[in-house]
Design a protein around this motif. Sequence first.
Motif, PDB file in Angstrom:
ATOM      1  N   LEU A 208       0.948  -1.260   0.083  1.00 25.07           N
ATOM      2  CA  LEU A 208      -0.149   0.059  -0.130  1.00 25.07           C
ATOM      3  C   LEU A 208       0.955   1.190   0.120  1.00 25.07           C
ATOM      4  O   LEU A 208       1.958   1.050   0.588  1.00 25.07           O
ATOM      5  CB  LEU A 208      -1.045  -0.049   1.265  1.00 25.07           C
ATOM      6  CG  LEU A 208      -1.930  -1.239   1.708  1.00 25.07           C
ATOM      7  CD1 LEU A 208      -2.407  -0.966   2.837  1.00 25.07           C
ATOM      8  CD2 LEU A 208      -2.397  -1.855   0.480  1.00 25.07           C
ATOM      9  N   TYR A 209       0.265   2.215  -0.665  1.00 23.06           N
ATOM     10  CA  TYR A 209       1.182   3.625  -0.496  1.00 23.06           C
ATOM     11  C   TYR A 209       0.376   4.425   0.624  1.00 23.06           C
ATOM     12  O   TYR A 209      -0.933   4.464   0.865  1.00 23.06           O
ATOM     13  CB  TYR A 209       1.300   4.258  -1.970  1.00 23.06           C
ATOM     14  CG  TYR A 209       1.735   5.835  -1.756  1.00 23.06           C
ATOM     15  CD1 TYR A 209       3.078   5.739  -1.583  1.00 23.06           C
ATOM     16  CD2 TYR A 209       0.773   6.871  -1.350  1.00 23.06           C
ATOM     17  CE1 TYR A 209       3.491   7.189  -1.171  1.00 23.06           C
ATOM     18  CE2 TYR A 209       1.278   8.097  -1.116  1.00 23.06           C
ATOM     19  CZ  TYR A 209       2.539   8.313  -0.953  1.00 23.06           C
ATOM     20  OH  TYR A 209       3.137   9.658  -0.655  1.00 23.06           O
ATOM     21  N   GLY A 210       1.188   5.185   1.430  1.00 20.00           N
ATOM     22  CA  GLY A 210       0.622   6.065   2.373  1.00 20.00           C
ATOM     23  C   GLY A 210       1.193   7.263   2.369  1.00 20.00           C
ATOM     24  O   GLY A 210       2.535   7.248   2.296  1.00 20.00           O
ATOM     25  N   GLY A 211       0.544   8.438   2.646  1.00 21.97           N
ATOM     26  CA  GLY A 211       1.118   9.764   2.800  1.00 21.97           C
ATOM     27  C   GLY A 211       0.435  10.721   2.053  1.00 21.97           C
ATOM     28  O   GLY A 211       0.760  10.826   0.753  1.00 21.97           O
ATOM     29  N   SER A 212      -0.505  11.501   2.759  1.00 27.02           N
ATOM     30  CA  SER A 212      -1.183  12.472   2.317  1.00 27.02           C
ATOM     31  C   SER A 212      -2.031  12.173   0.966  1.00 27.02           C
ATOM     32  O   SER A 212      -2.049  12.984  -0.040  1.00 27.02           O
ATOM     33  CB  SER A 212      -0.421  13.485   1.877  1.00 27.02           C
ATOM     34  OG  SER A 212      -0.027  14.206   2.993  1.00 27.02           O
ATOM     35  N   VAL A 213      -2.467  10.825   0.867  1.00 27.81           N
ATOM     36  CA  VAL A 213      -3.405  10.323  -0.337  1.00 27.81           C
ATOM     37  C   VAL A 213      -4.770  11.078   0.049  1.00 27.81           C
ATOM     38  O   VAL A 213      -5.481  11.022   0.685  1.00 27.81           O
ATOM     39  CB  VAL A 213      -3.665   8.822  -0.327  1.00 27.81           C
ATOM     40  CG1 VAL A 213      -4.587   8.385  -1.288  1.00 27.81           C
ATOM     41  CG2 VAL A 213      -2.379   8.119  -0.546  1.00 27.81           C
ATOM     42  N   ASP A 228      -0.723  -1.310  -4.499  1.00 27.39           N
ATOM     43  CA  ASP A 228      -1.823  -2.281  -4.539  1.00 27.39           C
ATOM     44  C   ASP A 228      -2.940  -1.868  -3.577  1.00 27.39           C
ATOM     45  O   ASP A 228      -3.834  -2.391  -2.891  1.00 27.39           O
ATOM     46  CB  ASP A 228      -1.461  -3.662  -3.869  1.00 27.39           C
ATOM     47  CG  ASP A 228      -0.333  -4.195  -4.705  1.00 27.39           C
ATOM     48  OD1 ASP A 228      -0.520  -4.189  -5.935  1.00 27.39           O
ATOM     49  OD2 ASP A 228       0.704  -4.456  -4.099  1.00 27.39           O
ATOM     50  N   GLY A 229      -2.975  -0.258  -3.532  1.00 23.11           N
ATOM     51  CA  GLY A 229      -4.029   0.208  -2.483  1.00 23.11           C
ATOM     52  C   GLY A 229      -3.258   1.164  -1.742  1.00 23.11           C
ATOM     53  O   GLY A 229      -2.086   1.765  -1.857  1.00 23.11           O
ATOM     54  N   GLY A 230      -4.098   1.798  -0.709  1.00 20.03           N
ATOM     55  CA  GLY A 230      -3.520   2.970   0.022  1.00 20.03           C
ATOM     56  C   GLY A 230      -3.816   2.701   1.526  1.00 20.03           C
ATOM     57  O   GLY A 230      -4.673   2.040   2.231  1.00 20.03           O
ATOM     58  N   LEU A 231      -2.818   3.382   2.270  1.00 18.07           N
ATOM     59  CA  LEU A 231      -3.188   3.525   3.910  1.00 18.07           C
ATOM     60  C   LEU A 231      -3.418   5.077   3.980  1.00 18.07           C
ATOM     61  O   LEU A 231      -2.508   5.891   3.780  1.00 18.07           O
ATOM     62  CB  LEU A 231      -1.912   3.255   4.684  1.00 18.07           C
ATOM     63  CG  LEU A 231      -1.987   3.384   6.146  1.00 18.07           C
ATOM     64  CD1 LEU A 231      -3.227   2.451   6.785  1.00 18.07           C
ATOM     65  CD2 LEU A 231      -0.735   2.907   6.842  1.00 18.07           C
ATOM     66  N   ILE A 232      -4.661   5.423   4.366  1.00 16.52           N
ATOM     67  CA  ILE A 232      -5.224   6.758   4.414  1.00 16.52           C
ATOM     68  C   ILE A 232      -5.621   7.379   5.857  1.00 16.52           C
ATOM     69  O   ILE A 232      -6.173   6.851   6.506  1.00 16.52           O
ATOM     70  CB  ILE A 232      -6.548   6.715   3.586  1.00 16.52           C
ATOM     71  CG1 ILE A 232      -6.487   5.920   2.386  1.00 16.52           C
ATOM     72  CG2 ILE A 232      -6.838   8.264   3.351  1.00 16.52           C
ATOM     73  CD1 ILE A 232      -5.522   6.194   1.372  1.00 16.52           C
ATOM     74  N   GLY A 233      -4.752   8.426   6.086  1.00  7.58           N
ATOM     75  CA  GLY A 233      -4.769   9.099   7.293  1.00  7.58           C
ATOM     76  C   GLY A 233      -6.132  10.187   7.177  1.00  7.58           C
ATOM     77  O   GLY A 233      -7.075   9.861   7.364  1.00  7.58           O
TER      78      GLY A 233
END
Length: 250
Positions: A208-213, A228-233
């Motif tokens: 997963l990609y995360g960081g200000s998505v 393959d998707g995201g880690l969303i804060g």
Amino acid sequence: MKRKQLVVGNWKMNGSLSDNAALLDGLSGADGLMALDVAVCVPYLYLAQARERLASGGVSWGAQNVSEYDSGAYTGEVSGKMLVDFQVSFGLVGHSERRSLYAEPNELVGIKARKLLEVEVTPIVCVGETLEQREAGQTFEIVSSQFEAVIEQIGIENLGRIVIAYEPVWAIGTGLTASPAQAQEVHGYIREQVALLDKAAAGSLRILYGGSVKPDSAEKLFQQADVDGGLIGGASLNLIDFLTICRLAT
Ligand code: PGA
């Protein structure tokens, strides 16, 4: 074919019973999420509420941390077994805020990942470099060392049971997103490294990609071959934004 995408909300230390109720009910009743996996990692206190409100829908829930111990005199800590009581599917380990604000070293992150696997909870292992490290050309080296410490604890045979989240520290909560090419470069590198150890696991591993998505940056990031998707804060606290991001992952 791309792997089944996974979008995970990381609420961090946000929420209240009443705010969460609206958010969780909105997620539980949302359509258009069938083609991907969606989860929210909530503060421990709200796991019971998440379970109650999400149980009948397709969205899973998870924790943001776990103790490295099983039980005993560890005031304030929560064990993997306790998480299982609330049917969590995922647990975050190694989030950069844990690494920097709570001084969690690589080895501890690995132990926590192992503790989650011992109770059949999927660890989402967060890795990522700081801006100084990126500018010094150390991104791959940092990500590798974070990742290797986890493998040391869980063993190569368990590579197929984890999720990795690449979160450049300089992009978290800053509004600065890695460019799609920057994300792909690191995701591709991680997958290559995993392939050296276990080819099959590398093929199925979700990174997963995360960081200000945000809704406007998600689509191009999710189009990258190894994203393959995201880690969303932040954006996971807003129902419309989070659902928009989820739908962009399909
Ligand atoms: P952000 O957080 O989307 O608010 O940058 C991401 C994270 O910390 O997981």
